[in-house]
Scaffold this motif. Structure first.
Motif, PDB file in Angstrom:
ATOM      1  N   TYR A 280       0.842  -1.198   0.000  1.00 13.14           N
ATOM      2  CA  TYR A 280       0.000   0.000   0.000  1.00 13.14           C
ATOM      3  C   TYR A 280       0.876   1.246   0.000  1.00 13.14           C
ATOM      4  CZ  TYR A 280      -3.622  -3.357   1.080  1.00 13.14           C
ATOM      5  OH  TYR A 280      -4.470  -4.427   1.028  1.00 13.14           O
ATOM      6  N   LYS A 281       0.420   2.276  -0.703  1.00 17.58           N
ATOM      7  CA  LYS A 281       1.184   3.513  -0.817  1.00 17.58           C
ATOM      8  C   LYS A 281       0.578   4.668  -0.020  1.00 17.58           C
ATOM      9  CE  LYS A 281       2.995   2.511  -5.455  1.00 17.58           C
ATOM     10  NZ  LYS A 281       3.407   1.234  -5.097  1.00 17.58           N
ATOM     11  N   HIS A 282      -0.747   4.661   0.143  1.00 18.26           N
ATOM     12  CA  HIS A 282      -1.417   5.738   0.887  1.00 18.26           C
ATOM     13  C   HIS A 282      -2.569   5.138   1.682  1.00 18.26           C
ATOM     14  CE1 HIS A 282      -3.156  10.112   0.853  1.00 18.26           C
ATOM     15  NE2 HIS A 282      -2.903   9.661   2.066  1.00 18.26           N
ATOM     16  N   ILE A 283      -2.457   5.217   2.994  1.00 12.86           N
ATOM     17  CA  ILE A 283      -3.438   4.642   3.914  1.00 12.86           C
ATOM     18  C   ILE A 283      -4.248   5.777   4.529  1.00 12.86           C
ATOM     19  CG2 ILE A 283      -3.743   3.301   6.032  1.00 12.86           C
ATOM     20  CD1 ILE A 283      -1.007   1.957   5.345  1.00 12.86           C
ATOM     21  N   LEU A 284      -5.557   5.633   4.494  1.00 14.99           N
ATOM     22  CA  LEU A 284      -6.471   6.612   5.093  1.00 14.99           C
ATOM     23  C   LEU A 284      -7.143   5.972   6.293  1.00 14.99           C
ATOM     24  CD1 LEU A 284      -7.915   9.401   4.867  1.00 14.99           C
ATOM     25  CD2 LEU A 284      -9.665   8.234   3.495  1.00 14.99           C
ATOM     26  N   VAL A 285      -7.060   6.632   7.440  1.00 19.18           N
ATOM     27  CA  VAL A 285      -7.669   6.139   8.673  1.00 19.18           C
ATOM     28  C   VAL A 285      -8.893   6.986   8.977  1.00 19.18           C
ATOM     29  CG1 VAL A 285      -7.313   5.572  11.104  1.00 19.18           C
ATOM     30  CG2 VAL A 285      -5.374   5.512   9.522  1.00 19.18           C
ATOM     31  N   ALA A 286     -10.049   6.344   9.019  1.00 18.95           N
ATOM     32  CA  ALA A 286     -11.298   7.036   9.362  1.00 18.95           C
ATOM     33  C   ALA A 286     -11.484   6.940  10.878  1.00 18.95           C
ATOM     34  CB  ALA A 286     -12.476   6.385   8.639  1.00 18.95           C
TER      35      ALA A 286
ATOM     36  N   PHE B  43      -5.437  10.996   7.945  1.00 20.05           N
ATOM     37  CA  PHE B  43      -6.574  10.792   8.839  1.00 20.05           C
ATOM     38  C   PHE B  43      -7.770  11.581   8.321  1.00 20.05           C
ATOM     39  CE2 PHE B  43      -3.339  10.606  12.545  1.00 20.05           C
ATOM     40  CZ  PHE B  43      -2.983   9.318  12.196  1.00 20.05           C
ATOM     41  N   ILE B  44      -8.958  11.022   8.553  1.00 21.97           N
ATOM     42  CA  ILE B  44     -10.174  11.726   8.185  1.00 21.97           C
ATOM     43  C   ILE B  44     -11.238  11.504   9.252  1.00 21.97           C
ATOM     44  CG2 ILE B  44     -11.092   9.811   6.810  1.00 21.97           C
ATOM     45  CD1 ILE B  44     -12.238  12.011   4.882  1.00 21.97           C
TER      46      ILE B  44
ATOM     47  N   SER C 137     -10.703   8.776  -3.774  1.00 17.52           N
ATOM     48  CA  SER C 137     -10.403   9.072  -5.173  1.00 17.52           C
ATOM     49  C   SER C 137      -9.501  10.297  -5.303  1.00 17.52           C
ATOM     50  CB  SER C 137     -11.710   9.290  -5.933  1.00 17.52           C
ATOM     51  OG  SER C 137     -11.454   9.659  -7.255  1.00 17.52           O
ATOM     52  N   GLU C 138      -9.856  11.361  -4.618  1.00 15.13           N
ATOM     53  CA  GLU C 138      -9.116  12.617  -4.736  1.00 15.13           C
ATOM     54  C   GLU C 138      -7.669  12.498  -4.257  1.00 15.13           C
ATOM     55  OE1 GLU C 138      -9.246  17.201  -2.991  1.00 15.13           O
ATOM     56  OE2 GLU C 138     -11.041  15.955  -2.846  1.00 15.13           O
ATOM     57  N   PHE C 139      -7.442  11.762  -3.160  1.00 19.28           N
ATOM     58  CA  PHE C 139      -6.111  11.690  -2.560  1.00 19.28           C
ATOM     59  C   PHE C 139      -5.375  10.392  -2.917  1.00 19.28           C
ATOM     60  CE2 PHE C 139      -8.308  14.873  -0.067  1.00 19.28           C
ATOM     61  CZ  PHE C 139      -7.346  15.862   0.063  1.00 19.28           C
ATOM     62  N   LYS C 140      -5.921   9.625  -3.844  1.00 23.16           N
ATOM     63  CA  LYS C 140      -5.301   8.396  -4.326  1.00 23.16           C
ATOM     64  C   LYS C 140      -4.934   7.441  -3.188  1.00 23.16           C
ATOM     65  CE  LYS C 140      -3.709  10.477  -8.621  1.00 23.16           C
ATOM     66  NZ  LYS C 140      -4.908  11.167  -8.770  1.00 23.16           N
ATOM     67  N   VAL C 141      -5.915   7.181  -2.356  1.00 21.28           N
ATOM     68  CA  VAL C 141      -5.775   6.259  -1.230  1.00 21.28           C
ATOM     69  C   VAL C 141      -5.965   4.843  -1.756  1.00 21.28           C
ATOM     70  CG1 VAL C 141      -6.923   5.515   0.906  1.00 21.28           C
ATOM     71  CG2 VAL C 141      -6.553   7.952   0.460  1.00 21.28           C
ATOM     72  N   ASP C 142      -5.167   3.895  -1.222  1.00 18.71           N
ATOM     73  CA  ASP C 142      -5.350   2.504  -1.651  1.00 18.71           C
ATOM     74  C   ASP C 142      -5.666   1.542  -0.505  1.00 18.71           C
ATOM     75  OD1 ASP C 142      -2.775   2.639  -0.646  1.00 18.71           O
ATOM     76  OD2 ASP C 142      -1.805   1.916  -2.461  1.00 18.71           O
ATOM     77  N   LEU C 143      -5.792   2.073   0.718  1.00 17.91           N
ATOM     78  CA  LEU C 143      -6.258   1.267   1.853  1.00 17.91           C
ATOM     79  C   LEU C 143      -7.011   2.170   2.815  1.00 17.91           C
ATOM     80  CD1 LEU C 143      -6.299  -1.464   3.428  1.00 17.91           C
ATOM     81  CD2 LEU C 143      -4.247  -0.646   4.609  1.00 17.91           C
ATOM     82  N   LEU C 144      -8.188   1.735   3.211  1.00 17.24           N
ATOM     83  CA  LEU C 144      -8.997   2.448   4.199  1.00 17.24           C
ATOM     84  C   LEU C 144      -8.994   1.642   5.486  1.00 17.24           C
ATOM     85  CD1 LEU C 144     -11.041   4.652   5.035  1.00 17.24           C
ATOM     86  CD2 LEU C 144     -12.847   3.203   4.053  1.00 17.24           C
ATOM     87  N   VAL C 145      -8.627   2.284   6.590  1.00 15.74           N
ATOM     88  CA  VAL C 145      -8.631   1.651   7.906  1.00 15.74           C
ATOM     89  C   VAL C 145      -9.756   2.275   8.713  1.00 15.74           C
ATOM     90  CG1 VAL C 145      -7.342   1.269  10.061  1.00 15.74           C
ATOM     91  CG2 VAL C 145      -6.142   1.249   7.851  1.00 15.74           C
TER      92      VAL C 145
END
Length: 142
Positions: A3-9, A36-37, A100-108
């Motif tokens: 994974y290159k960009h991980i987004l944590v909700a 983080f979001i 989509s906007e931030f090119k995330v490839d994994l959502l935690v």
């Protein structure tokens, strides 16, 4: 898969720190970007007209408070955080747009394992709409 960009909700509860630690532990060996979001409630959508409040001001104060809390979590992450994002509205739509906007490839995200989550689960909504892989971290009742 790497994974290159991980987004944590995060929901800005105590469990947020637990989720962040899990995400950091995953991001470090991959040298992935980490963001983080938090998605706030959109008060205009839930306002019934029975009370007199300034919706715009209330929304602004809530988002400002959320951003401060999110920044505090980021400061304690012990890993570089690329973005700290706060949005409002429908959780699924907001997250999918951000992915989509931030090119995330994994959502935690976390999933509370309690009575209410059997009926009202935002994680289930995300599973049904996420365009990327998800790591769902169980959050047991304390």
């Amino acid at each position: 898969m790497s994974y290159k960009h991980i987004l944590v909700a995060v929901d800005l509860s105590e469990e947020s720190d637990f989720l962040v630690k899990k995400a950091v532990a995953l991001a470090k060996p991959l040298q992935a970007e980490l963001s983080f979001i938090h998605i706030d409630v959109n008060y205009a959508e839930v306002y019934t007209g029975l009370i007199d409040i300034n919706l715009a001001e209330t929304q602004h104060q809530t988002m400002e408070s959320s951003q401060k809390f999110l920044q505090k979590i980021a400061d304690n992450a012990q890993y570089p955080i690329k973005h700290t994002l706060v949005g409002s509205g429908d959780l699924g739509n907001e997250l999918c747009d951000t992915i989509s906007e931030f090119k995330v490839d994994l959502l935690v995200c976390g999933h509370h394992q309690d009575f209410w989550s059997k009926f009202l689960s935002s994680t289930r909504q995300l599973i049904n709409c996420s365009p990327v892989d998800m790591l769902v971290v169980p959050l047991k009742e304390q």
